[in-house]
Motif scaffolding. Structure first.
Motif, PDB file in Angstrom:
ATOM      1  N   ASP A  51      40.846 -37.586 -27.209  1.00 57.25           N
ATOM      2  CA  ASP A  51      39.586 -36.971 -27.617  1.00 57.25           C
ATOM      3  C   ASP A  51      38.696 -37.012 -26.383  1.00 57.25           C
ATOM      4  O   ASP A  51      39.136 -37.419 -25.316  1.00 57.25           O
ATOM      5  N   SER A  52      37.467 -36.592 -26.501  1.00 63.11           N
ATOM      6  CA  SER A  52      36.683 -36.514 -25.268  1.00 63.11           C
ATOM      7  C   SER A  52      35.961 -37.814 -24.923  1.00 63.11           C
ATOM      8  O   SER A  52      35.078 -37.820 -24.070  1.00 63.11           O
ATOM      9  N   ASP A  84      29.555 -31.034 -27.258  1.00 64.07           N
ATOM     10  CA  ASP A  84      30.136 -32.225 -26.636  1.00 64.07           C
ATOM     11  C   ASP A  84      30.150 -32.094 -25.111  1.00 64.07           C
ATOM     12  O   ASP A  84      30.852 -31.259 -24.564  1.00 64.07           O
ATOM     13  N   LEU A 119      33.323 -34.333 -21.747  1.00 66.37           N
ATOM     14  CA  LEU A 119      34.423 -33.939 -20.869  1.00 66.37           C
ATOM     15  C   LEU A 119      33.900 -33.707 -19.442  1.00 66.37           C
ATOM     16  O   LEU A 119      34.484 -34.182 -18.468  1.00 66.37           O
ATOM     17  N   VAL A 143      44.940 -27.622 -19.271  1.00 65.60           N
ATOM     18  CA  VAL A 143      44.024 -28.376 -20.122  1.00 65.60           C
ATOM     19  C   VAL A 143      43.624 -27.456 -21.267  1.00 65.60           C
ATOM     20  O   VAL A 143      43.119 -26.358 -21.029  1.00 65.60           O
ATOM     21  N   VAL A 147      37.187 -31.388 -30.295  1.00 62.36           N
ATOM     22  CA  VAL A 147      36.065 -30.946 -29.467  1.00 62.36           C
ATOM     23  C   VAL A 147      35.035 -30.232 -30.334  1.00 62.36           C
ATOM     24  O   VAL A 147      35.377 -29.457 -31.216  1.00 62.36           O
ATOM     25  N   PRO A 161      39.575 -27.693 -31.208  1.00 62.60           N
ATOM     26  CA  PRO A 161      38.310 -27.974 -31.881  1.00 62.60           C
ATOM     27  C   PRO A 161      38.449 -28.968 -33.034  1.00 62.60           C
ATOM     28  O   PRO A 161      39.525 -29.108 -33.623  1.00 62.60           O
ATOM     29  N   GLN A 219      41.662 -27.208 -25.140  1.00 61.44           N
ATOM     30  CA  GLN A 219      40.730 -27.888 -26.033  1.00 61.44           C
ATOM     31  C   GLN A 219      41.056 -27.512 -27.471  1.00 61.44           C
ATOM     32  O   GLN A 219      41.225 -26.331 -27.787  1.00 61.44           O
ATOM     33  N   ALA A 256      45.711 -32.121 -23.931  1.00 63.42           N
ATOM     34  CA  ALA A 256      45.070 -31.503 -25.083  1.00 63.42           C
ATOM     35  C   ALA A 256      43.876 -32.376 -25.456  1.00 63.42           C
ATOM     36  O   ALA A 256      44.047 -33.521 -25.877  1.00 63.42           O
ATOM     37  N   VAL A 257      42.689 -31.841 -25.259  1.00 57.26           N
ATOM     38  CA  VAL A 257      41.479 -32.574 -25.649  1.00 57.26           C
ATOM     39  C   VAL A 257      41.184 -32.198 -27.092  1.00 57.26           C
ATOM     40  O   VAL A 257      40.925 -31.030 -27.399  1.00 57.26           O
ATOM     41  N   ASN A 258      41.244 -33.170 -27.958  1.00 60.99           N
ATOM     42  CA  ASN A 258      41.194 -32.904 -29.397  1.00 60.99           C
ATOM     43  C   ASN A 258      39.818 -33.224 -29.981  1.00 60.99           C
ATOM     44  O   ASN A 258      39.063 -34.008 -29.423  1.00 60.99           O
ATOM     45  N   TYR A 261      41.214 -24.544 -34.878  1.00 59.26           N
ATOM     46  CA  TYR A 261      42.230 -25.529 -34.462  1.00 59.26           C
ATOM     47  C   TYR A 261      43.615 -24.872 -34.451  1.00 59.26           C
ATOM     48  O   TYR A 261      44.360 -24.981 -33.478  1.00 59.26           O
TER      49      TYR A 261
END
Ligand SMILES: Nc1ncnc2c1ncn2[C@@H]1O[C@H](COP(=O)(O)OP(=O)(O)O)[C@@H](O)[C@H]1O
Ligand SMILES: [Mg+2]
Length: 292
Positions: free
Chosen positions: A177-178, A212, A215, A233, A208, A237, A235, A204-206, A260
């Motif tokens: 996550d971030s 936010d 990051l 990279v 988001v 949501p 993202q 994978a930034v989850n 998502y």
């Protein structure tokens, strides 16, 4: 959606606990299978959440005998009964596991099979226990044809696997996550994945959200550029509907309005048609770091 290039793909999903690995694995598996790819989803987490995420009914999930408890199968394939120390034993190091899916896999949907490994013993000390040999063989030597994919959902990182298994993967998706801590762990995971020889490592930034800023702040404060470190990279949501769908979260992929689901579909496309690793900007960054 595209389909994976030859000769199939092997992807490991890693990251800190609770960041969304199992959810992502189940969704990737679902979208790939829906696009016609033959997917084997492998659950390596001893908590065995992947069957629920993929919608295996509770009773049936509870009845799954993980691979590491199929003593007869393991003995047949590796030449040794699990539980015994492999010291001095003669292993078949490349057991023929082509029937592992048909014999022990669970078909959960069209084109989608599930294999539950159970607890995998620590391999760090060079352990050659039968379970590890079999897991290794399943990942590395399971002959993948065109249009086939293996997705491995892990309990956290790959630290406990040892190098041999990690080498079987062409790609790694590190989930975070971030938060500062999850992103820090992601950097460590990426370094490990690279050291293990995994060619493509994605982030994978989850979860988001639009407002936010973490990051950007993480990159500013650490001086690390995520696009330089990772091949891609993406993202993902925050998706409140996942809570409604729990535990069968893979159903989100049927929701045309879910951001998502759309982001997971894009990630699946990235996995199917990876960029040539030799042309990636990250390579230059890596050489640069090595020079210092
Ligand atoms: N993008 C998201 N938005 C909201 N909740 C999410 C998202 N991704 C995962 N979750 C939720 O977070 C929790 C942990 O996810 P899970 O996939 O089990 O993590 P892990 O496998 O990394 O431990 C689950 O309740 C899941 O539904
Ligand atoms: Mg999990």
């Amino acid at each position: 959606m595209c389909q994976p290039q030859s000769p199939g793909m092997r992807v490991v999903i890693t990251g800190k606990g609770g960041v969304g690995k199992t959810t992502l694995t189940s969704c990737l598996a679902t979208v790939l299978a829906g696009a016609g790819t033959h997917v084997l989803a492998v659950d390596e987490d001893p908590q065995m959440n992947l069957p629920n995420a993929l919608g295996v009914p509770y009773e049936e999930a509870a009845g799954i005998v993980p691979l590491n408890r199929h003593a007869d199968y393991i003995e047949e394939k590796t030449g040794i009964r699990p539980g015994r120390n492999g010291w001095g034993a003669l292993f078949k190091l490349n057991p023929d596991v082509d029937d592992v899916v048909s014999r022990l896999g669970l078909k959960v949907a069209e084109n989608l099979s599930l294999l539950v490994m159970g607890t995998v013993k620590q391999a760090g000390g060079g352990c050659l226990c039968a379970e590890n040999v079999l897991l290794d063989a399943t990942i590395r030597h399971l002959a993948l044809r065109m249009n086939e994919a293996i997705l491995l959902d892990t309990q956290a990182g790959m630290e406990h696997f040892g190098r041999s298994l990690a080498k079987g993967f062409g790609q790694c998706v590190v989930v975070a996550d971030s938060s500062f801590n999850a992103l820090s762990v992601a950097l460590q995971s990426a370094a490990l994945a690279r050291e293990s020889g995994i060619g493509l490592v994605h982030l994978a930034v989850n979860r988001v959200t639009g407002d936010d800023l973490r990051l950007e702040r993480f990159q500013r404060e650490t001086g690390q550029s995520l696009p330089d470190i990772f091949d891609r990279v993406v993202q993902l949501p925050a998706e409140p509907l996942l809570q409604t769908l729990d535990p069968h979260v893979a159903r989100i992929m049927a929701d045309r309005h879910s951001g998502y689901a759309a982001a997971v579909t894009r990630l699946a496309s990235v996995l199917c048609s990876p960029p040539c690793p030799c042309a990636s900007p990250r390579d230059h960054a890596r050489h640069h770091h090595h020079a210092h």
